[in-house]
Design an enzyme around this catalytic site. Structure first.
Site, PDB file in Angstrom:
ATOM      1  N   ASP A 174      -0.721  45.794  64.643  1.00 53.88           N
ATOM      2  CA  ASP A 174       0.617  45.217  64.603  1.00 53.88           C
ATOM      3  C   ASP A 174       0.488  43.771  65.091  1.00 53.88           C
ATOM      4  O   ASP A 174      -0.484  43.410  65.757  1.00 53.88           O
ATOM      5  CB  ASP A 174       1.526  46.039  65.527  1.00 53.88           C
ATOM      6  CG  ASP A 174       2.930  45.485  65.634  1.00 53.88           C
ATOM      7  OD1 ASP A 174       3.441  44.960  64.625  1.00 53.88           O
ATOM      8  OD2 ASP A 174       3.528  45.582  66.714  1.00 53.88           O
ATOM      9  N   ASP A 230       2.593  48.510  69.575  1.00 52.65           N
ATOM     10  CA  ASP A 230       3.283  48.707  70.858  1.00 52.65           C
ATOM     11  C   ASP A 230       4.494  49.618  70.737  1.00 52.65           C
ATOM     12  O   ASP A 230       5.163  49.885  71.738  1.00 52.65           O
ATOM     13  CB  ASP A 230       3.688  47.358  71.464  1.00 52.65           C
ATOM     14  CG  ASP A 230       4.714  46.621  70.608  1.00 52.65           C
ATOM     15  OD1 ASP A 230       4.605  46.664  69.372  1.00 52.65           O
ATOM     16  OD2 ASP A 230       5.618  45.990  71.181  1.00 52.65           O
TER      17      ASP A 230
END
Length: 208
Positions: free
Chosen positions: A10, A176
């Site tokens: 990400d 996350d």
């Protein structure tokens, strides 16, 4: 357990340090008084969300924002506000990507993002200050606004696996968001969910 050969990252909260309140403040500064109707820590709403899922273009977003506020915005002002999300890209994170590639791992980028960050920022030819774009650190990039799919939709994970020819059992996904990690796990992908700002180049070692 299969050996990890591929690592998928990400962007916001992992490679880059994120600050939702900073972005919110920038939109307020520009006069978007009802920003809380659109901006969210996890998933953007209304035409803000449409920008990230590729339903509308950057220019269409600018037009819609201008209409909501009642005055004309420039693309540069929109970019300024959106980039408020990105506080910093620590050199240790970029070095972590270089190290993984040097060790033979295939790397991919999988991010919910928009043209102002994913297009302008990530593809900036001097993103790292050394003449390289962020995209050049990866073997493949899957950006929500380009693919018209957003995490945690299983389809974008499957698209990434198919295009990169990755075996999920040999793939580690770093994000996350626990929700995104859960979606990846459902496809058999291994996951690592670091905190925003965590020194993942050090902690990732136990997952490889």
């Amino acid at each position: 357990m299969a050996t990890i050969k591929n690592v998928v990252f990400d962007f916001g909260g992992v490679i880059a340090l994120m600050d939702f309140n900073r972005a919110r403040s920038r939109f307020l500064e520009l006069g978007v008084k009802n920003i809380d109707d659109y901006l969210d820590v996890a998933t953007q709403k209304d035409f803000f969300g449409q920008l990230e899922d590729g339903t509308i273009t950057a220019e269409q977003f600018r037009e819609k924002l201008s209409k909501v506020v009642g005055r004309e915005f420039t693309l540069e002002q929109c970019e300024y506000a959106w980039k408020g999300f990105i506080v910093d890209v620590p050199e240790r994170n970029l070095q972590g990507l270089r190290d993984l590639r040097a060790q033979g791992y295939s790397l991919a980028l999988l991010s919910n993002t928009n043209p102002f960050i994913g297009g302008m920022m990530m593809r900036d030819p001097n993103f790292d200050g050394k003449g390289h774009s962020l995209i050049s650190y990866f073997d493949g990039a899957f950006l929500s606004f380009e693919r018209r799919l957003m995490k945690p939709d299983a389809r974008i994970f499957q698209l990434m696996l198919d295009e990169m020819h990755y075996n999920p059992q040999e793939t580690l996904f770093v994000d996350d968001s626990q929700g995104n990690c859960t979606a990846a796990q459902a496809l058999g992908i291994h996951t690592f969910c670091p905190l925003n700002g965590e020194n993942w180049p050090e902690t990732i070692k136990k997952y490889l």
